[in-house]
Design an enzyme around this catalytic site. Structure first.
Site, PDB file in Angstrom:
ATOM      1  N   HIS A   1       0.801  -1.226   0.000  1.00 39.53           N
ATOM      2  CA  HIS A   1       0.000   0.000   0.000  1.00 39.53           C
ATOM      3  C   HIS A   1       0.842   1.289   0.000  1.00 39.53           C
ATOM      4  O   HIS A   1       0.724   2.163   0.847  1.00 39.53           O
ATOM      5  CB  HIS A   1      -1.103   0.028   1.064  1.00 39.53           C
ATOM      6  CG  HIS A   1      -0.730  -0.274   2.490  1.00 39.53           C
ATOM      7  ND1 HIS A   1       0.255   0.369   3.164  1.00 39.53           N
ATOM      8  CD2 HIS A   1      -1.259  -1.142   3.377  1.00 39.53           C
ATOM      9  CE1 HIS A   1       0.322  -0.074   4.406  1.00 39.53           C
ATOM     10  NE2 HIS A   1      -0.576  -1.005   4.551  1.00 39.53           N
TER      11      HIS A   1
ATOM     12  N   HIS B   1      -4.619 -10.666  13.667  1.00 36.31           N
ATOM     13  CA  HIS B   1      -4.734  -9.363  12.999  1.00 36.31           C
ATOM     14  C   HIS B   1      -5.513  -9.582  11.702  1.00 36.31           C
ATOM     15  O   HIS B   1      -5.211 -10.507  10.943  1.00 36.31           O
ATOM     16  CB  HIS B   1      -3.303  -8.879  12.723  1.00 36.31           C
ATOM     17  CG  HIS B   1      -3.149  -7.578  12.034  1.00 36.31           C
ATOM     18  ND1 HIS B   1      -4.110  -6.598  12.024  1.00 36.31           N
ATOM     19  CD2 HIS B   1      -2.103  -7.069  11.307  1.00 36.31           C
ATOM     20  CE1 HIS B   1      -3.650  -5.557  11.339  1.00 36.31           C
ATOM     21  NE2 HIS B   1      -2.450  -5.827  10.881  1.00 36.31           N
TER      22      HIS B   1
ATOM     23  N   GLU C   1      -5.746  -7.677   8.995  1.00 32.93           N
ATOM     24  CA  GLU C   1      -5.291  -7.099   7.723  1.00 32.93           C
ATOM     25  C   GLU C   1      -5.069  -8.222   6.704  1.00 32.93           C
ATOM     26  O   GLU C   1      -4.553  -9.291   7.036  1.00 32.93           O
ATOM     27  CB  GLU C   1      -4.013  -6.267   7.924  1.00 32.93           C
ATOM     28  CG  GLU C   1      -3.722  -5.426   6.689  1.00 32.93           C
ATOM     29  CD  GLU C   1      -2.703  -4.300   6.900  1.00 32.93           C
ATOM     30  OE1 GLU C   1      -2.023  -4.283   7.939  1.00 32.93           O
ATOM     31  OE2 GLU C   1      -2.610  -3.440   6.002  1.00 32.93           O
TER      32      GLU C   1
ATOM     33  N   ASP D   1      -3.024  -9.079   4.488  1.00 35.72           N
ATOM     34  CA  ASP D   1      -1.755  -9.785   4.237  1.00 35.72           C
ATOM     35  C   ASP D   1      -1.608 -10.996   5.166  1.00 35.72           C
ATOM     36  O   ASP D   1      -0.800 -11.887   4.916  1.00 35.72           O
ATOM     37  CB  ASP D   1      -0.538  -8.860   4.350  1.00 35.72           C
ATOM     38  CG  ASP D   1      -0.490  -8.044   5.617  1.00 35.72           C
ATOM     39  OD1 ASP D   1      -1.542  -7.698   6.159  1.00 35.72           O
ATOM     40  OD2 ASP D   1       0.634  -7.733   6.076  1.00 35.72           O
TER      41      ASP D   1
ATOM     42  N   HIS E   1      -1.054  -3.330  14.762  1.00 37.92           N
ATOM     43  CA  HIS E   1      -1.105  -2.193  13.889  1.00 37.92           C
ATOM     44  C   HIS E   1      -2.522  -1.664  13.656  1.00 37.92           C
ATOM     45  O   HIS E   1      -2.704  -0.519  13.269  1.00 37.92           O
ATOM     46  CB  HIS E   1      -0.437  -2.659  12.578  1.00 37.92           C
ATOM     47  CG  HIS E   1      -0.656  -1.962  11.328  1.00 37.92           C
ATOM     48  ND1 HIS E   1      -0.861  -2.575  10.116  1.00 37.92           N
ATOM     49  CD2 HIS E   1      -0.686  -0.623  11.071  1.00 37.92           C
ATOM     50  CE1 HIS E   1      -0.982  -1.680   9.168  1.00 37.92           C
ATOM     51  NE2 HIS E   1      -0.886  -0.524   9.708  1.00 37.92           N
TER      52      HIS E   1
ATOM     53  N   ASP F   1       2.587  -7.955  13.567  1.00 40.27           N
ATOM     54  CA  ASP F   1       3.380  -6.974  12.818  1.00 40.27           C
ATOM     55  C   ASP F   1       4.560  -6.421  13.637  1.00 40.27           C
ATOM     56  O   ASP F   1       5.556  -5.967  13.061  1.00 40.27           O
ATOM     57  CB  ASP F   1       2.496  -5.790  12.407  1.00 40.27           C
ATOM     58  CG  ASP F   1       1.647  -6.094  11.172  1.00 40.27           C
ATOM     59  OD1 ASP F   1       1.922  -7.093  10.476  1.00 40.27           O
ATOM     60  OD2 ASP F   1       0.716  -5.320  10.905  1.00 40.27           O
TER      61      ASP F   1
ATOM     62  N   TYR G   1      10.441  -0.609   7.926  1.00 44.81           N
ATOM     63  CA  TYR G   1       9.107  -1.126   8.258  1.00 44.81           C
ATOM     64  C   TYR G   1       8.464  -0.263   9.347  1.00 44.81           C
ATOM     65  O   TYR G   1       7.301   0.144   9.255  1.00 44.81           O
ATOM     66  CB  TYR G   1       9.248  -2.574   8.731  1.00 44.81           C
ATOM     67  CG  TYR G   1       7.941  -3.263   9.030  1.00 44.81           C
ATOM     68  CD1 TYR G   1       7.274  -3.989   8.051  1.00 44.81           C
ATOM     69  CD2 TYR G   1       7.368  -3.183  10.296  1.00 44.81           C
ATOM     70  CE1 TYR G   1       6.070  -4.613   8.321  1.00 44.81           C
ATOM     71  CE2 TYR G   1       6.172  -3.804  10.575  1.00 44.81           C
ATOM     72  CZ  TYR G   1       5.527  -4.522   9.588  1.00 44.81           C
ATOM     73  OH  TYR G   1       4.338  -5.131   9.864  1.00 44.81           O
TER      74      TYR G   1
ATOM     75  N   HIS H   1       6.222 -10.856   9.651  1.00 45.21           N
ATOM     76  CA  HIS H   1       7.003 -10.533   8.450  1.00 45.21           C
ATOM     77  C   HIS H   1       8.485 -10.635   8.812  1.00 45.21           C
ATOM     78  O   HIS H   1       8.906 -10.155   9.874  1.00 45.21           O
ATOM     79  CB  HIS H   1       6.752  -9.092   7.992  1.00 45.21           C
ATOM     80  CG  HIS H   1       5.329  -8.790   7.618  1.00 45.21           C
ATOM     81  ND1 HIS H   1       4.727  -9.270   6.490  1.00 45.21           N
ATOM     82  CD2 HIS H   1       4.395  -8.022   8.238  1.00 45.21           C
ATOM     83  CE1 HIS H   1       3.483  -8.814   6.418  1.00 45.21           C
ATOM     84  NE2 HIS H   1       3.255  -8.056   7.477  1.00 45.21           N
TER      85      HIS H   1
HETATM   86 FE1  FEO Z   1      -0.836  -4.848   9.545  1.00 45.91          FE
HETATM   87 FE2  FEO Z   1       1.266  -7.187   8.158  1.00 45.91          FE
HETATM   88  O1  FEO Z   1      -0.349  -6.302   8.496  1.00 45.91           O
END
Ligand code: FEO
Length: 393
Positions: free
Chosen positions: A23, A77, A79, A81, A144, A163, A191, A222
Site C-alpha cells: 500500500h 490481525h 489485515e 496480508d 497495527h 506486525d 518497516y 514478516h
Molecule cells: Fe498490519 Fe502485516 O499487516
C-alpha cells in the site's frame, strides 16, 4: 530450508520474493507472510498469509499434519496480508475453530463471508491449553490495527508478535542469527517508519506489557524470527517509538527549472558547516518510503518546492501528505522554494510542516524565478540553523 522453530513448532508461511509495493510502501527486498504451526495434543495454526498464497500454506501444513487435524486457527490481525487466506484455510480445515478477539471477529466478518466459520472469541490475557502447551492471547491495539493482538506460547517462551518487530524482508533464512543483521535492521527500521510510526503510544503500551514475559524467541508475521538479537530490535523500538532524533538534517525538494534545487543545495551547504549528517533528497527520484525512513530519526527537516499552477508541486504534495500521515514527532524545520508570479507553493509546504508541528527555525524562504546571491546566503544561514538544532540532539 529449515522451517523448525522449536520442537513441534514450524514456520509454514510464504516468502514473497517479488512483492515491491505494500500500500504505497516500496518493499525493495520483498517480504514474507509468516504463519506458524504449533503441534500438541491439539494443533494450532498461528495466522495465515495473503489470499493468493493459500495453496502453498495448506501444502506446508499438510507436510506436518492432515488438515482435518487442525483444531485451531489463531487470527492475531485482520489485515489481508495475514487474513486473506483464511477463507480457504477455514474451508480446507473442517474441524478448525477460529480464535480471535471480538474486534477481530467483527473485522473479519466485514472482509469475508464468515457465516460458516466456527469462532471462539478470546479475551485479553486468556489462555488456551493445547495439551502440554498453552497459548496466551494479549491485545496490542493499534499495533497495527484496533484488533491487533499477539499470541504467547507459554512453555516455549515464544511470542508470535504479529506486525510488531517485523520487516518486509524476503530471505531463505528464518532466523536473525543466520541473516545479514545490517540488512535486517535496515528493513526493520524502514518497516517501522512506514507502518508503525503513527502508533508510538500504543507501541509503548505494548512494550510495557510484553516486558513482563520471558522471551526465548519473538516470531513476527514478516521477516526473520528474533532468536539471538531481540535486544537490538527492542532497543531500536525504544528509540523509534519516540522518534528519537539523531544528529541529522534532511532536506527534501522538488524543482521545476532548477531554482529550488539551487536553494536546496545552499541549505545543505549551510548545514554541512557543522558536524551533522545531511541528506539532500530530490523527491522526483527518491521514493517516499526512503524519505520517511530518513525523516523518522532526523532532528531537522526542510521542504523545498517550486510553484506550479498557483500551488505546491504535486510530487512534493504527495511526499508531504505521506509524511503527515505517518506523524513524525519533534522535528524543527522550514519551507523554501521558488515561484514566478504567485508564491503559493511554499505557503502550502509551510502549512504541511505546521500540521506536522515542526518547530519553525525561520520564516519560509522564497525567491522569484531564480535565487540571487542574497537568497542563497539566506538559504545557507537557514541550513546552518537546521544543523544547530541537529547538533543539540
Ligand atoms: Fe498490519 Fe502485516 O499487516
Amino acid at each position: 530450508m529449515d522451517t523448525k522453530v522449536a520442537d513441534n513448532v514450524f514456520w509454514v508461511g510464504f516468502i514473497d520474493w517479488a512483492v515491491r509495493d505494500f500500500h504505497g510502501y516500496k518493499t525493495s527486498r520483498g517480504s514474507t507472510y509468516n504463519a506458524y504451526l504449533v503441534m500438541d495434543e491439539k494443533t494450532a495454526l498461528i495466522d495465515a498469509v495473503k489470499a493468493p498464497y493459500a495453496a502453498p500454506l495448506l501444502e506446508q501444513i499438510q507436510a506436518h499434519v492432515p488438515l482435518e487435524k487442525v483444531d485451531y486457527v489463531v487470527c492475531n490481525h485482520a489485515e489481508p496480508d495475514h487474513s486473506g487466506a483464511l477463507p480457504d484455510v477455514m474451508r480446507a480445515c473442517p474441524n478448525a475453530t477460529l480464535l480471535c478477539n471480538a474486534k477481530c471477529k467483527d473485522a473479519l466478518a466485514r472482509h469475508y463471508d464468515t457465516r460458516d466459520w466456527k469462532f471462539q472469541v478470546v479475551k485479553d490475557g486468556e489462555t488456551l491449553s493445547l495439551g502440554r502447551r498453552t497459548l496466551q492471547f494479549l491485545d496490542t491495539p493499534m499495533v497495527h490495527w484496533p484488533e491487533s493482538m499477539v499470541t504467547y506460547l507459554v512453555e516455549d517462551a515464544i511470542l508470535f508478535s504479529m506486525d510488531a518487530f517485523g520487516q518486509h524482508y524476503a530471505s531463505g533464512f528464518r532466523f536473525d542469527d543466520e541473516s545479514d543483521m545490517c540488512e535486517v535492521m535496515q528493513e526493520a527500521k524502514t518497516y517501522y517508519a512506514n507502518i508503525v510510526l503513527p502508533y508510538g503510544r500504543p507501541v509503548a503500551t505494548a512494550l510495557k506489557r510484553l516486558g513482563g514475559l520471558t522471551l526465548k524467541m519473538v516470531a513476527p508475521s514478516h521477516g526473520v524470527i528474533w532468536r539471538s538479537h531481540f535486544d537490538k530490535i527492542l532497543a531500536a523500538y525504544q528509540d523509534w517509538m519516540v522518534c528519537k532524533p539523531a544528529r541529522k538534517v534532511v532536506i527534501a525538494y522538488c524543482t521545476m527549472w532548477g531554482s529550488t534545487r539551487l536553494m536546496a543545495e545552499a541549505v545543505a551547504e549551510g548545514a554541512r558547516t557543522l558536524p551533522v549528517e545531511v541528506k539532500l533528497l530530490n523527491v522526483d527520484v527518491t521514493h517516499d518510503t526512503q524519505i520517511i525512513t530518513e525523516v523518522m530519526d532526523c532532528a531537522a527537516f526542510a521542504a523545498g518546492t517550486a510553484t506550479l499552477n498557483m500551488g505546491i508541486m504535486p510530487r512534493m504534495a504527495a511526499t508531504l501528505t505521506y509524511l503527515r500521515g505517518l506523524k513524525p514527532l519533534g522535528k524543527a524545520g522550514f519551507a523554501f522554494g521558488s515561484y514566478g508570479w504567485a508564491a503559493k507553493g511554499v505557503d502550502e509546504a509551510a502549512c504541511f510542516l505546521a500540521t506536522m508541528q515542526m518547530a519553525p527555525v525561520c520564516e519560509p524562504l522564497i525567491c522569484r524565478y531564480a535565487p540571487d546571491a542574497e537568497t542563497l546566503e539566506a538559504c545557507r544561514a537557514a541550513g546552518r540553523a537546521l544543523a544547530e538544532v541537529a547538533q543539540r540532539a
